[in-house]
Design a protein around this motif. Structure first.
Motif, PDB file in Angstrom:
ATOM      1  N   UNK A  65       0.626  -1.107   0.131  1.00  0.00           N
ATOM      2  CA  UNK A  65      -0.514   0.458   0.250  1.00  0.00           C
ATOM      3  C   UNK A  65       0.410   1.769  -0.275  1.00  0.00           C
ATOM      4  N   UNK A  66       0.333   2.092  -0.772  1.00  0.00           N
ATOM      5  CA  UNK A  66       1.538   3.347  -1.324  1.00  0.00           C
ATOM      6  C   UNK A  66       1.046   4.525  -0.130  1.00  0.00           C
ATOM      7  N   UNK A  67       1.266   5.404  -0.700  1.00  0.00           N
ATOM      8  CA  UNK A  67       1.231   6.632   0.277  1.00  0.00           C
ATOM      9  C   UNK A  67      -0.226   7.374   0.178  1.00  0.00           C
ATOM     10  N   UNK A  68      -0.703   6.724  -1.697  1.00  0.00           N
ATOM     11  CA  UNK A  68      -1.968   7.433  -1.866  1.00  0.00           C
ATOM     12  C   UNK A  68      -3.230   6.558  -1.471  1.00  0.00           C
ATOM     13  N   UNK A  69      -2.444   5.172  -0.908  1.00  0.00           N
ATOM     14  CA  UNK A  69      -3.292   4.507  -0.403  1.00  0.00           C
ATOM     15  C   UNK A  69      -3.984   5.050   1.597  1.00  0.00           C
ATOM     16  N   UNK A  70      -3.041   5.870   2.195  1.00  0.00           N
ATOM     17  CA  UNK A  70      -2.370   6.166   3.439  1.00  0.00           C
ATOM     18  C   UNK A  70      -2.634   7.762   2.860  1.00  0.00           C
ATOM     19  N   UNK A  71      -3.875   8.659   2.837  1.00  0.00           N
ATOM     20  CA  UNK A  71      -4.228   9.882   2.774  1.00  0.00           C
ATOM     21  C   UNK A  71      -5.302  10.289   3.772  1.00  0.00           C
ATOM     22  N   UNK A 108       2.864  -5.025   2.948  1.00  0.00           N
ATOM     23  CA  UNK A 108       4.521  -3.304   2.627  1.00  0.00           C
ATOM     24  C   UNK A 108       3.584  -1.909   2.870  1.00  0.00           C
ATOM     25  N   UNK A 109       4.197  -1.153   3.340  1.00  0.00           N
ATOM     26  CA  UNK A 109       3.540   0.238   3.761  1.00  0.00           C
ATOM     27  C   UNK A 109       4.946   1.869   3.170  1.00  0.00           C
ATOM     28  N   UNK A 110       4.221   2.018   2.077  1.00  0.00           N
ATOM     29  CA  UNK A 110       4.939   4.093   1.686  1.00  0.00           C
ATOM     30  C   UNK A 110       4.752   4.418   3.020  1.00  0.00           C
ATOM     31  N   UNK A 111       5.737   5.519   3.437  1.00  0.00           N
ATOM     32  CA  UNK A 111       5.414   7.136   4.179  1.00  0.00           C
ATOM     33  C   UNK A 111       4.051   6.935   3.750  1.00  0.00           C
ATOM     34  N   UNK A 162       8.202   5.496   6.597  1.00  0.00           N
ATOM     35  CA  UNK A 162       7.570   4.200   6.405  1.00  0.00           C
ATOM     36  C   UNK A 162       7.603   3.593   7.498  1.00  0.00           C
ATOM     37  N   UNK A 163       8.915   3.680   8.053  1.00  0.00           N
ATOM     38  CA  UNK A 163       8.474   3.173  10.524  1.00  0.00           C
ATOM     39  C   UNK A 163       6.798   4.064  11.157  1.00  0.00           C
ATOM     40  N   UNK A 164       7.026   5.110  11.065  1.00  0.00           N
ATOM     41  CA  UNK A 164       5.820   5.449  11.539  1.00  0.00           C
ATOM     42  C   UNK A 164       3.895   4.637  10.835  1.00  0.00           C
ATOM     43  N   UNK A 165       5.023   4.912   9.332  1.00  0.00           N
ATOM     44  CA  UNK A 165       3.754   3.425   8.980  1.00  0.00           C
ATOM     45  C   UNK A 165       2.842   2.633   9.145  1.00  0.00           C
ATOM     46  N   UNK A 169      11.026   3.313  -3.682  1.00  0.00           N
ATOM     47  CA  UNK A 169      10.926   2.348  -3.117  1.00  0.00           C
ATOM     48  C   UNK A 169      10.029   0.777  -2.958  1.00  0.00           C
ATOM     49  N   UNK A 170       9.361   1.120  -2.396  1.00  0.00           N
ATOM     50  CA  UNK A 170       9.118   0.171  -1.546  1.00  0.00           C
ATOM     51  C   UNK A 170       8.376  -0.685  -2.181  1.00  0.00           C
ATOM     52  N   UNK A 171       7.963  -0.421  -3.544  1.00  0.00           N
ATOM     53  CA  UNK A 171       7.456  -1.644  -4.976  1.00  0.00           C
ATOM     54  C   UNK A 171       8.109  -2.525  -4.391  1.00  0.00           C
TER      55      UNK A 171
END
Ligand code: ASP
Ligand code: MG
Length: 467
Positions: free
Chosen positions: A20-26, A48-51, A138-141, A217-219
């Motif tokens: 899940x990327x940043x745009x899934x965590x808005x 796996x998550x992005x910031x 990323x660590x906070x996500x 690079x999260x992908x």
């Protein structure tokens, strides 16, 4: 899921890795949706998550500012804390988990603060500290998401790359995963029957130093974990259905591409398709692990994908599956009679650029000119580097900007000579001047360079011709 019964080499049920990327965590609703998606999977898996959206850029800015401005340390950490507190308030029904999570977040932000304070006092950013600091988005996500899942009754646990470890070649800022070292250990760390939440974007060197896997690079992290785990699939969640035949903003009625080979997906990503990071395919192309693109916006209650990237090729009638573009290609033209036959010119030029940390995207040479394709951000610096080399073989250097590179991608493209003809006739009808063409370097892509102002017309002309 049809894959549930499949086992890996160790006889353990294959996992799915979902990214899940940043745009899934808005927004709040995005995170609620994500929780529903994980419930719909209803199986042990690795996430796996992005910031959160925009956070990595914010960290990069602060890194610079903190060198001189001590106040920036608190403005950044206060901003992060209040943002996370907000999310905790929005999502936690269980008071105990909420308090515990807030304490963990505070602890993590305090770690970040120590690194930032160090930078302020030494007044510069050592490479290895930069990578650690930028990994905090990323660590906070991952910390937060694992807690949110737990709060929703899911047996979730955060798993950090350094605790596996996911080992890299140690190159700061742009590392590559070392699979020989990582595979067994990663599998062991993530073997449990739960939902593991892993922060993307970094691994650790053999000495245990945090090394980033490159911007976006999260992908690639997710693909690397999928490979280590021999996953059933790598599921990349986006807010679009998948790869399209062209950018929907530029053409009428683009079609969704249901199936792509690893090579096709890699080329499309390299030439700007923006669905996957170009390196995502790298760890998976020799495996049979498919990459599936799924749209979170249209998710209701069933896991269903738009595009599947895998090993088996489908050759469509028109051969071309997609036309994509990148505006990040500029040309540095090095002229000189006979550069094409003089020995060592290219070696000296590429050596000097490498030394300056400049990546060459592609090279097209002729008898009288070497054309280097470079990223827009590097072009001016590359000009100066080569000028300073003072090679007698090069009599003139020209930087050509305001270009677009358009790529047509499809398996079978080289074996079907009619395809190139159709592309160029479509462009000729629109009076578009092609500045350069490369065909044959990749078995699935032909690309050409046009003036940036011709880009949109060129793409719709080609799309109309093939779709
Ligand atoms: N957060 C990192 C970046 O913005 C990695 C990622 O999003 O994939 O580059
Ligand atoms: Mg991303």
């Amino acid at each position: 899921m049809g894959n549930r019964e499949l086992k890996n080499r160790d006889g353990i049920e294959k996992k799915i890795v979902a990214k899940f990327g940043g745009s899934n965590l808005k927004k709040k609703k995005d995170i609620l949706k994500l929780v529903r998606v994980i419930k719909a999977y209803d199986r042990p898996m690795v996430i796996v998550v992005s910031a959160f959206y925009g956070i990595t850029n914010r960290l990069i800015k602060s890194l610079e500012a903190v060198k001189k401005d001590e106040g920036e340390i608190n403005s950044l950490t206060d901003f992060l804390l209040s943002m996370k507190e907000e999310v905790i308030k929005e999502h936690f029904t269980d008071r105990e988990i909420a308090t515990e999570t807030l304490a963990l977040i505070e602890q993590r932000v305090a770690e970040l603060k120590r690194y930032l304070t160090g930078i302020h006092y030494i007044g510069e950013v050592p490479e290895f500290v930069e990578d650690v600091i930028l990994s905090y988005g990323e660590r906070l996500s991952s910390l937060l998401l694992a807690a949110i899942l737990k709060n929703n009754g899911i047996d979730a646990e955060e798993a950090l790359p350094e605790d596996m470890p996911l080992t890299t070649d140690g190159e700061f800022g742009n590392a590559t995963v070392d699979f020989k070292r990582s595979e067994t250990l990663v599998k062991k760390r993530l073997a449990g029957d739960k939902v593991y939440v892993v922060p993307g974007f970094y691994g650790v060197s053999a000495e245990g130093k945090v090394t980033l896997l490159g911007r976006g690079g999260s992908d690639y992290s997710a693909a690397a974990l999928a490979r280590c785990l021999e996953a059933a699939s790598l599921d990349v969640w986006k807010d679009v259905d998948g790869f399209m035949s062209a950018d929907p903003k530029l053409v009428d009625r683009p079609v969704l591409i249901k199936s792509l080979t690893y090579t096709e997906a890699a080329e499309l990503s390299y030439f700007g398709a923006g669905i996957l990071h170009p390196r995502t395919v790298e760890p998976l192309k020799e495996t049979a692990i498919p990459i599936r693109i799924l749209n979170i916006d249209t998710f209701e209650n069933k896991i269903s994908f738009g595009t599947k990237v895998h090993g088996s090729e489908t050759i469509t009638d028109g051969i071309i599956k997609s036309v994509t573009y990148s505006d990040d290609f500029c040309v540095l033209k090095l002229r000189g009679a006979g550069v094409g036959v003089k020995r060592g010119v290219l070696a000296k030029v590429s050596g000097a650029l490498d030394h300056a940390g400049i990546n060459i995207k592609s090279v097209i040479t002729s008898q009288i000119a070497i054309n280097l394709l470079l990223s827009a951000k590097d072009i001016k610096r590359a000009f100066r580097v080569i000028e300073r080399l003072g090679l007698s073989a090069i009599t003139e250097i020209e930087a050509i900007e305001q270009l677009s590179t358009i790529a047509t991608v499809g398996e079978g493209l080289l074996e079907h000579p009619g395809v190139a003809g159709r592309i160029f006739s479509a462009l000729a009808r629109e009076n578009i001047n092609i500045r350069m063409i490369v065909s044959g370097a990749s078995s699935v892509a032909t690309y050409f360079i046009v003036a940036a102002s011709d880009r949109d017309t060129a793409i719709s002309a080609i799309h109309r011709e093939f779709f």
